[in-house]
Design an enzyme around this catalytic site. Sequence first.
Site, PDB file in Angstrom:
ATOM      1  N   SER A   1      -7.326 -46.814  10.278  1.00  0.00           N
ATOM      2  CA  SER A   1      -8.048 -47.331  11.440  1.00  0.00           C
ATOM      3  C   SER A   1      -7.457 -46.697  12.694  1.00  0.00           C
ATOM      4  CB  SER A   1      -7.944 -48.857  11.518  1.00  0.00           C
ATOM      5  OG  SER A   1      -6.602 -49.236  11.778  1.00  0.00           O
TER       6      SER A   1
ATOM      7  N   VAL B   1      -2.530 -49.017  10.972  1.00  0.00           N
ATOM      8  CA  VAL B   1      -2.905 -49.617  12.249  1.00  0.00           C
ATOM      9  C   VAL B   1      -2.127 -48.887  13.343  1.00  0.00           C
ATOM     10  CG1 VAL B   1      -1.170 -51.460  12.000  1.00  0.00           C
ATOM     11  CG2 VAL B   1      -3.086 -51.743  13.594  1.00  0.00           C
TER      12      VAL B   1
ATOM     13  N   ILE C   1       2.317 -47.877  10.186  1.00  0.00           N
ATOM     14  CA  ILE C   1       2.156 -47.919  11.634  1.00  0.00           C
ATOM     15  C   ILE C   1       1.802 -46.515  12.103  1.00  0.00           C
ATOM     16  CG2 ILE C   1       3.195 -48.522  13.826  1.00  0.00           C
ATOM     17  CD1 ILE C   1       2.824 -50.862  11.819  1.00  0.00           C
ATOM     18  N   LYS C   2       0.656 -46.402  12.746  1.00  0.00           N
ATOM     19  CA  LYS C   2       0.156 -45.105  13.174  1.00  0.00           C
ATOM     20  C   LYS C   2       0.735 -44.732  14.533  1.00  0.00           C
ATOM     21  CE  LYS C   2      -4.341 -43.235  11.839  1.00  0.00           C
ATOM     22  NZ  LYS C   2      -5.794 -43.384  12.022  1.00  0.00           N
ATOM     23  N   VAL C   3       1.346 -43.558  14.605  1.00  0.00           N
ATOM     24  CA  VAL C   3       1.979 -43.081  15.837  1.00  0.00           C
ATOM     25  C   VAL C   3       1.428 -41.693  16.158  1.00  0.00           C
ATOM     26  CG1 VAL C   3       4.164 -42.397  16.906  1.00  0.00           C
ATOM     27  CG2 VAL C   3       4.087 -44.398  15.385  1.00  0.00           C
TER      28      VAL C   3
END
Length: 369
Positions: free
Chosen positions: A44, A109, A140-142
Amino acid sequence: MSDPLAHLTAHDVAVWLDDLNRRDLESGELPSLIHAGKVTGITSNPTIFQAAIGDGSGPYRGQLEDLRRAGADVDQALQALTTHDVRQACDLLRPTYEASDGIEGYVSVEVSPLVAHDSAATLTEARRLRRLVDRPNVLIKVPATVEGVHALTLLLAEGISVNMTLLFSLRRYREVIHAYFDGLERARAQGRPLAPIASVASFFVSRVDTAVDARLAQQGSPTQAALQGRAALANARLAYHLYETEFSTRRWRRLHAAGARPQRPLWASTATKNPHYSDTRYVTGLLAPGTITTMPRNTLDAVADHAAFPPQDVHGTYQDSAEVLRRLQAAGIAYDEVMDALEKEGLERFADSFTALRAAVHHALRSRP
């Protein structure tokens, strides 16, 4: 093989869905894809959540009304809406995660794109999201800015699994791989087990053709026009070659012997933007073992319906891919300039979506049903 999605699986390419919305979660459509083994992960981003939550109507209305009554502010409400969906998706994929021993079954996310150039704020946001979702199979999207790459090392050292996103250039990808190694080495020095620490590197594909094709069209040369539609696959294939090279080094072998798993390449932006190109080209052209392809629903449906794969995977394409980039450089297409512009544009798009989403939630909180 008659089933194109099964063909991907047979070639060790995982299929993830680039979409997350409550309607599909509650309708049973997404669970059916997962239970059938068609989809083994979900990604997402702010744009996806903006499309899902929209004006706060539909399946989000009830929760928004509860949040309004509780006096939640915009950021509290947005956090509650998004993490609710991510937790539900993580729970749906938990059996996949456990059956694969933590290789598949992840949900991504993203941290706020507004902090992409602030390492400290990215760390704070990533820790907060990890705590709020509270599931072992969340990534965790960075964004892979300079600051994001630095944050990757520190997050991995803490045992937080990360999806590095908005990758375009080979130079930045090499930096991400080395930051991955750095993070695992720090985690090991602190006595953390390495096997539970997961990471993927989301390499964007179709947007590269959009940017390069536009520059070639401006030049108008027939010779240069022959290069249209070739940059994206060439760039991604060379990224996979880089992955193979870096993950065969002595440094990686030491980490692998200590229990670490590879940071898998993930092909993102696989929807075709040019209507003259095949709607499956950015999936069928990147058949590479050990990778992930994440697709929006329309691309997933197109692949399942009529994708035709080449007889060979990406091995054997590296020399031709390097030649494509060399010819583009000779034609006046500055590789680094294009990739830097794409990173900047990608961040701006996500920031715009995030701002629009906050505005919609703000309006929904102020409005009575």
